[in-house]
Design an enzyme around this catalytic site. Structure first.
Site, PDB file in Angstrom:
ATOM      1  N   LEU A  75     -22.470 -77.180  56.071  1.00 19.98           N
ATOM      2  CA  LEU A  75     -22.393 -76.977  54.633  1.00 19.98           C
ATOM      3  C   LEU A  75     -22.959 -78.149  53.829  1.00 19.98           C
ATOM      4  O   LEU A  75     -22.784 -78.217  52.617  1.00 19.98           O
ATOM      5  CB  LEU A  75     -20.949 -76.657  54.237  1.00 19.98           C
ATOM      6  CG  LEU A  75     -20.341 -75.481  55.009  1.00 19.98           C
ATOM      7  CD1 LEU A  75     -18.902 -75.255  54.603  1.00 19.98           C
ATOM      8  CD2 LEU A  75     -21.130 -74.205  54.849  1.00 19.98           C
ATOM      9  N   CYS A  76     -23.664 -79.063  54.495  1.00 22.45           N
ATOM     10  CA  CYS A  76     -24.323 -80.161  53.792  1.00 22.45           C
ATOM     11  C   CYS A  76     -25.617 -79.681  53.141  1.00 22.45           C
ATOM     12  O   CYS A  76     -26.345 -78.872  53.711  1.00 22.45           O
ATOM     13  CB  CYS A  76     -24.685 -81.275  54.780  1.00 22.45           C
ATOM     14  SG  CYS A  76     -23.360 -82.453  55.047  1.00 22.45           S
ATOM     15  N   HIS A  77     -25.896 -80.220  51.976  1.00 21.84           N
ATOM     16  CA  HIS A  77     -27.137 -79.904  51.282  1.00 21.84           C
ATOM     17  C   HIS A  77     -28.304 -80.688  51.883  1.00 21.84           C
ATOM     18  O   HIS A  77     -28.128 -81.833  52.286  1.00 21.84           O
ATOM     19  CB  HIS A  77     -27.015 -80.297  49.799  1.00 21.84           C
ATOM     20  CG  HIS A  77     -26.014 -79.490  49.060  1.00 21.84           C
ATOM     21  ND1 HIS A  77     -24.667 -79.783  49.100  1.00 21.84           N
ATOM     22  CD2 HIS A  77     -26.140 -78.388  48.276  1.00 21.84           C
ATOM     23  CE1 HIS A  77     -24.014 -78.893  48.361  1.00 21.84           C
ATOM     24  NE2 HIS A  77     -24.872 -78.038  47.853  1.00 21.84           N
ATOM     25  N   MET A 113     -22.166 -88.231  54.338  1.00 20.94           N
ATOM     26  CA  MET A 113     -22.379 -87.590  55.639  1.00 20.94           C
ATOM     27  C   MET A 113     -23.628 -88.134  56.322  1.00 20.94           C
ATOM     28  O   MET A 113     -23.681 -88.232  57.548  1.00 20.94           O
ATOM     29  CB  MET A 113     -22.488 -86.063  55.484  1.00 20.94           C
ATOM     30  CG  MET A 113     -21.208 -85.385  55.037  1.00 20.94           C
ATOM     31  SD  MET A 113     -19.667 -85.964  55.844  1.00 20.94           S
ATOM     32  CE  MET A 113     -20.000 -85.654  57.574  1.00 20.94           C
ATOM     33  N   ASP A 128     -25.725 -93.274  75.696  1.00 24.29           N
ATOM     34  CA  ASP A 128     -26.719 -92.695  76.610  1.00 24.29           C
ATOM     35  C   ASP A 128     -27.493 -93.776  77.359  1.00 24.29           C
ATOM     36  O   ASP A 128     -27.750 -93.647  78.563  1.00 24.29           O
ATOM     37  CB  ASP A 128     -27.693 -91.824  75.807  1.00 24.29           C
ATOM     38  CG  ASP A 128     -28.745 -91.181  76.685  1.00 24.29           C
ATOM     39  OD1 ASP A 128     -28.366 -90.578  77.712  1.00 24.29           O
ATOM     40  OD2 ASP A 128     -29.941 -91.266  76.355  1.00 24.29           O
TER      41      ASP A 128
END
EC number: 4.6.1.17
Lengths: 163, 163, 163, 163, 163, 163
Positions: A75-77, A113, A128
């Protein structure tokens, strides 16, 4: 009345409408850490001393991930980020590597975010690149440190304002 | 001789050659948590009771992110994942939400990064959906729980085998 | 003082902060070529005469790649491109195909990388579609032809201004 | 009968069917160069001496781009690459930076496009990181050096076999 | 004079230049449906009653796809969407599920393709989640319902204005 | 016992585990149509007669979208597609354009979603390229025509086997 701005009247998920918000300069800083065995940290630092790759690759991964935030977080723009920076610092007291990221733009939505995603993916990349030596590493304390701009103004960890 | 398999002879980064490895069934389980204020947790659970969206959206985000692991982590191989599952469980003792993910495939490389990426992005999505109520949330303890398959065989957190 | 704007004070890579730059109209034109055997060129042209596919597919690939520039080039900003065009022209004197691309937007950063990426990927696509006939093709002379807009103003190949 | 395997009976583009091909080990090596002013090369090398970022970022960009080849080149198959490596070497005689990439997998299709894409995107990244100092740089000689595996067997530049 | 704005003077495809257009608020609403056997619809609704997943996953997929429109549709511009919402409603008269999507932004181009892409991908996701029970489902009536904003102003299905 | 294989024991969404399935050759054919005004169809055909672009661009878009299916449909597995073909045919009786797509691979999961996604995105692209002339176009009848391979064997529309 819901305080969860991503949840519609019947509870269904949607992207919040930001078209009426004003475009202001917004900045967010986030941090996190990868905690590891002392010898893994030595390995990371020694590798860095030689060619800088663990640090360099994780930094690039974090920057590129910030640009993908809206593809990852449903739901991030989509945002026209004007800056992303990632810093990685060894810390013997963890022992491990600390990661900090700053994101900024002039726009209608905050960039928390984006900063958090940069930190998380830089941490995953560190994992990693070192996992052949140490599968027991943990990513800890991924959190917002500070945000500026927007209607809610400034927020800083420790002041606990929910801006 | 370097133990860092992603670092080449002169220290430069590269994708490890796995073409001679045999294709075996590989499974990885990872976990993490989003720690939040007690009232934020109540909000998440109540939202879930109505329509399940915080939980549902974060689960989908985690699954989709696992499929993007090789786009996010620079030196990860692209993999034909055969399964990804994500579970999200409220835990009053944090207080917060616990996230667990399992990834598996029949292939030449382990799926630890896929499970960890699913957990990290599900946690970021939880943060995104609840941040209007609580910017102070923290993502904690993102770590591998268990891996099976491949030459190094089984690894479980607590046994500290570096497989 | 470093002239390398992508390198931070300690030399680490970061996206340059463009938030204080003004949004102006910016245009960039780039070019390149795929040099091939004369019979490969005839094949490409004949294929085009029939259905236009080598030319058409490469043009679409170049346009789509320009939109992916910020995903490919680690420190490029995501941009709201307002136009991308790609032209492919046979040239017997190479022999081969010449590729030109123009990108433009109203924004805070230049679009040189978008135009260059369009050219490079259109060239790679031409190679891909003709490689069954000729593996010896070479991509040559991928370069900026001209840029306009922004603080540094106009730059044209041959005038060697480093704007 | 067309020799252009990407063109269907009426000339329309399609992905070639490789399902009947056998999975063999395939390797491709490609090369290219970014030609620049002598002082730009000195700048790149000095930057590298300090923190390795121009070289390091371009190497990571090339590796990540190889994994995106099928997203960029319309008719390329998605592949489970087992290795990608990118090398960048200064060459005073250009003057500039030489880029080489090797890609390999065990699979049904060759990896020429993956190696070429890694080279092209590493070159574009070098351009991006140095363009503030020198907009006149040119990407030259992006070409296949060698391929092994598959029905057509070995091909080497200079032997001109069109396998 | 061509009315096909994506086709250049010689017929070749290009992204339309929108840099001179003014940024206005634009909204588009699209709809579509998945027609299925009555028992498949019951299954979907019952699944929704339990955990809401068919509806919830399809809604998220539609929202995320709207953000990918410019990656999917070759000549679409990348857009800074300010809102996407997707609604899914059971309809016994089909029988099946109706999907509606609304997209909006303040920008230079319309968002019809974003709304239509959200609908199409939500429908495909519904198909995917129910196909084990019913491979015969059909996606029907994917169409624009309404658009507002921009030079052409308002368009509504039934008024047949080609705005 | 649920027949919805994407729904777990408590109803939550997950990717079905296919690691025990055998790799067989699988083929899927899907179809759909864009219904438009007669003059829009004439425009599309005339455009095609000149340079083939509406047809050509939509075909490329469909092929590229098939490769992105697992990024669009949340619970689809990433697949190593061995072939994708898209055909677009004018049909005066609609009036409009018919789209058909075939996808195949040797693998553990069916390719129905890949064929359907290719059709849907080719239809959306047709809409995009013609919408300046006709916003009232509708995408109709996107459906599976046939599938072969896998445990459930052959399915053909009209035989209504739920394979």
């Amino acid at each position: 009345m819901s305080r969860l701005t991503h949840i519609g009247p019947q509870g269904e998920a949607h992207m919040v409408d930001v078209s009426e918000k004003s475009a202001t300069r917004r900045v967010a800083i986030a941090q996190g850490a990868v905690v590891m065995a002392p010898e893994t940290l030595r390995l990371a630092i020694a590798g860095d001393a030689k060619k800088g790759d663990v640090f360099g690759v994780a930094r690039v991964a974090g920057i590129m991930a910030a640009k993908k935030t809206h593809e990852l977080i449903p739901l991030c723009h989509p945002l026209a980020l004007s800056k992303v920076g990632v810093e990685i610092t060894p810390d013997d007291s963890l022992p491990g590597l600390r990661v900090a990221a700053e994101a900024s733009l002039v726009g209608k939505t905050g960039v928390e975010m984006e900063a958090l995603t940069a930190v998380a993916v830089a941490c995953l990349t560190i994992y990693d690149m070192l996992k052949a030596a140490d599968r027991g590493m943990r990513i800890e304390g991924v959190e917002l440190v500070e945000k500026r701009g927007g209607k809610s103004g400034e927020w800083r960890r420790g002041k606990n304002d929910d801006g």
